[in-house]
Design an enzyme around this catalytic site. Sequence first.
Site, PDB file in Angstrom:
ATOM      1  CG  ASP A   1      -1.847  -1.152   1.290  1.00 13.85           C
ATOM      2  OD1 ASP A   1      -2.144  -1.707   0.212  1.00 13.85           O
ATOM      3  OD2 ASP A   1      -2.273  -1.514   2.400  1.00 13.85           O
TER       4      ASP A   1
HETATM    5  N1  URA Z   1      -1.122  -5.956   3.861  1.00 17.26           N
HETATM    6  C1  URA Z   1      -1.629  -4.708   3.901  1.00 17.26           C
HETATM    7  O1  URA Z   1      -2.655  -4.465   4.488  1.00 17.26           O
HETATM    8  N2  URA Z   1      -0.936  -3.727   3.263  1.00 17.26           N
HETATM    9  C2  URA Z   1       0.226  -3.928   2.626  1.00 17.26           C
HETATM   10  O2  URA Z   1       0.804  -2.993   2.083  1.00 17.26           O
HETATM   11  C3  URA Z   1       0.727  -5.240   2.604  1.00 17.26           C
HETATM   12  C4  URA Z   1       0.047  -6.242   3.225  1.00 17.26           C
END
Ligand code: URA
Length: 241
Positions: A105
Amino acid sequence: MAKIRLDKYLCQCLGISRKEAKEKIKNGQAVINGTKVRKPEYKVDPEQNEIQCQEEMLTYEELHYLMLHKPQGVVSATKDPVEKTVLDLIREPYGKKLFPVGRLDKDTEGLMLLTDDGKLAHELMSPKKHVEKTYYAEVAGKMGEREIRAFADGLEIGGGETAKPGILEVLDASEEGSRVQITITEGKFHQIKRMVKAVGSEVLYLKRLTIGPLRLDDTLPSGSYRKLTEEEIRRLKEKKC
Ligand code: URA
């Protein structure tokens, strides 16, 4: 194998820019079959010629593997009309031919593997291979035995989806918040945040530490990258976790 320009060869082997490669060649640092060559346009055969730079014997790689310490605020797409992408952090000679293996993310930082090895990328991301990924997280509230068991059982994470069992390790916990390490074998959208939400908490900070046997180099500052070592590439291909 086709012949390539000496400056391009140095860029590929050393991960330096064309300008830096030309400087090294003009300074007499490139040696082909024992003879100094000062012409950047000189054509070399990567399979036949022995090429050294500053007395180091070089080996040519057709495929490339970079470890990026992804910073927060950057998206893990290859291009985006608005946002800065992980590829915007990568300089010459890798250019735009690499792609990220899996997504993080925008507000997540940590280990990102960038490569042009489609076969390896596919194997690392395939749900059938169950490649472990470990994250460090800071979460709201106190985590303990109840949450550890819930993670180990697998969790309903909304949208009709179930997360496979994961490992939750509590590093420290108080009513104000907890520091945890979470290991999962899948890569569902927002998976860690949804698993943490499913046990009634919230992720405040998230950082990926490992993908299979590959661990984020803790000397690598956020936003920077380096080539994987031969050993790291070998272990990833063997996927010895
Ligand atoms: N899980 C999440 O919620 N975000 C990420 O960036 C990676 C794994």
